[in-house]
Enzyme design. Structure first.
Site, mmCIF file in Angstrom:
data_model
loop_
_atom_site.group_PDB
_atom_site.id
_atom_site.type_symbol
_atom_site.label_atom_id
_atom_site.label_comp_id
_atom_site.label_asym_id
_atom_site.label_seq_id
_atom_site.Cartn_x
_atom_site.Cartn_y
_atom_site.Cartn_z
ATOM 1 N N VAL A 73 38.924 59.230 31.619
ATOM 2 C CA VAL A 73 38.791 60.513 32.317
ATOM 3 C C VAL A 73 38.799 60.236 33.814
ATOM 4 O O VAL A 73 38.033 59.393 34.296
ATOM 5 C CB VAL A 73 37.483 61.239 31.928
ATOM 6 C CG1 VAL A 73 37.323 62.526 32.733
ATOM 7 C CG2 VAL A 73 37.457 61.540 30.440
ATOM 8 N N ALA A 118 35.989 57.975 37.892
ATOM 9 C CA ALA A 118 36.658 57.913 36.596
ATOM 10 C C ALA A 118 35.745 57.175 35.627
ATOM 11 O O ALA A 118 34.752 56.560 36.041
ATOM 12 C CB ALA A 118 37.996 57.194 36.724
ATOM 13 N N LYS A 119 36.043 57.233 34.364
ATOM 14 C CA LYS A 119 35.296 56.460 33.376
ATOM 15 C C LYS A 119 36.141 56.365 32.125
ATOM 16 O O LYS A 119 36.966 57.250 31.855
ATOM 17 C CB LYS A 119 33.972 57.163 33.041
ATOM 18 C CG LYS A 119 32.929 56.252 32.453
ATOM 19 C CD LYS A 119 32.160 55.520 33.547
ATOM 20 C CE LYS A 119 31.135 54.560 32.966
ATOM 21 N NZ LYS A 119 30.277 53.994 34.021
ATOM 22 N N GLY A 120 35.918 55.301 31.349
ATOM 23 C CA GLY A 120 36.660 55.143 30.103
ATOM 24 C C GLY A 120 35.752 54.673 29.003
ATOM 25 O O GLY A 120 34.617 54.242 29.248
#
Ligand code: NAD
Length: 429
Positions: A73, A118-120
């Site tokens: 995201v 962001a992050k995953g």
């Protein structure tokens, strides 16, 4: 009645399924009145720029094929490329990854790094898989998100259950697909592969620096100050060492094995050695043990939760008797507990600034990779300390101007910076 364009809410804003994303939205609503004319753009903060959900199929060692759900995201890239970790955990959800990506936008902006957020994540229990399987899963995931990451687009980093090795696999996969070695696509890499010196200690060092700033504002002398720390790993252990070196008394340390206490101050170097050998703090010579309620009730100058989220709740907030609480962990204090503790006059240094030392040195790693010129550890620590002090000063100034908490002030500073960028860039097309 909502304005017409707000009636068609995206599915993740479904009030029936709130989750961490709803908590984040509430935080944005709370600071909106302080954003002045920039409030016009606030909807930007409530919608992630891009959400990617990918299928990660992989052949397991036993020959069967498994499928995992992966996410990346990108919450906001108004100020620069997305930045944020990749988490491997069986309970990862889209709402969680969205909220974590948004908090990365806030953290990057609060420290004034030229990054967005962001992050995953992958929904997987990594402990159930072999190294070879984890390598294949990491490589396939990286390939699936490969179109949207890159040194100028979005730069992943380690998070829960991922480490320097996982970053090395991600960097290699991206580089193979790109056709050239691209070290700057991830941070938190091994030093032998373009990682930065000082990264391991960066978060704990940042915690120490902002704690010193808060102490100075409260007229507390660090020399002789009483400090209690929950979590004695990367963050808590480093912070404890720095407090000890500065002449503070680290009176109590709480880890997964229990709590050790010495009113005259624990010998931190001995404790670090002991944990290295025995895996936990309990049993170190020259200490007595405490129960959790006794730990939270200790009269201290500085209390640092640096273990897990949600440790200080309405159940133990009443017990807390510290002058300054520095959030080394992410989200250690629930909003309800925050209200109770703040009402007693305790200063809370919020996680988005207190533990931003790690992402700050990640930024240095990215800069060093671009220039292929690496700095000394002394230079890194010096720059880190300057950036942390500056972030603390901006937050503290806004807190005084608006008579709000440091947490609200950090959000005001961060959201204003993000929306200022949004405004001057204008909307495309
Ligand atoms: P770590 O794994 O190195 O250490 C965790 C510590 O917490 C250990 O001492 C462990 O014993 C203790 N702990 C675990 N469960 C506990 C429990 N139930 N009760 C008491 N203590 C317990 O982790 P870390 O890297 O030091 O991270 C700590 C926190 O800081 C996490 O919330 C993490 O998200 C946050 N954080 C870390 C970084 C970083 O750069 N490492 C950056 C930002 C935020």
């Amino acid at each position: 009645m909502a304005e017409p364009h707000l009636q068609h809410l995206p599915s993740y804003m479904d009030a029936a399924h709130p989750g961490p994303w709803a908590i984040y939205l509430e935080q944005v609503d709370r600071v909106t009145p302080y954003l002045g004319p920039l409030a016009r753009w606030v909807e930007t903060l409530k919608r992630p720029k891009r959400i990617l959900i990918v299928d990660v199929p992989v052949e397991l060692d036993n020959g069967s094929v498994a499928h995992f759900e992966g996410y990346r995201v990108q919450h906001n890239t108004s100020r620069g490329p997305g930045k944020g970790g990749v988490r491997f955990h069986q309970d990862v959800t889209l709402s969680e990854v969205m909220a974590l990506s948004a908090w990365m936008s806030v953290k990057s902006a609060a420290v004034n790094l030229p990054f967005g957020g962001a992050k995953g994540g992958i929904r997987i229990d990594p402990h159930q898989y072999s190294m070879a399987e984890l390598e294949r899963i990491t490589r396939r995931y990286t390939s699936e998100i490969g179109d949207i990451i890159g040194p100028n687009k979005d730069i992943p980093a380690p998070d829960v259950n991922t480490n320097a090795q996982v970053m090395a696999w991600m960097m290699d996969t991206y580089s193979m697909n790109a056709g050239s070695t691209t070290t700057g696509v991830v941070t938190g890499k091994p030093v032998s592969l373009g990682g930065s010196l000082g990264r391991v200690a960066a978060t704990g060092r940042g915690v120490f620096v902002v704690a010193c700033e808060a102490a100075r504002e409260s007229d507390i002398d660090i020399k002789g100050a009483r400090v209690a720390i929950q979590g004695f790993g990367n963050v808590g252990g480093t912070a404890a060492q720095l407090f000890h070196e500065a002449g503070a008394k680290v009176v109590a340390v709480y880890d997964h094995t229990g709590i050790v206490y010495n009113a005259r101050g624990l010998n931190v170097p001995v404790l670090l050695d002991y944990v290295h050998q025995h895996g936990g703090v309990v049993g170190v010579p020259d200490s007595e043990t405490l129960q959790p309620d006794e730990f939270w009730s200790l009269e201290t100058d500085i209390l640092i939760p640096a273990a897990l989220e949600g440790q200080i709740t309405h159940d133990n907030a009443d017990l807390i008797r510290t002058r300054i609480l520095v959030e080394g962990a992410n989200g250690p204090t629930t909003p309800e507990a925050d209200d109770i503790i703040s009402a007693k006059g305790t200063v809370i240094v919020p996680d988005v600034v207190a533990n931003a030392g790690g992402v700050t040195v990640s930024y240095f790693e990215w800069v060093q990779d671009f220039s292929s010129f690496f700095w000394t550890e002394q230079e890194i620590n010096h720059r880190l300390e300057a950036m942390m002090r500056s972030a603390y000063a901006s937050m503290s100034k806004v807190a005084r101007e608006h008579a709000v908490s440091l947490r609200t002030a950090a959000f005001i500073v961060a959201c204003s910076r993000i929306l200022e960028a949004r405004q001057v860039r204008g909307l495309y097309p």
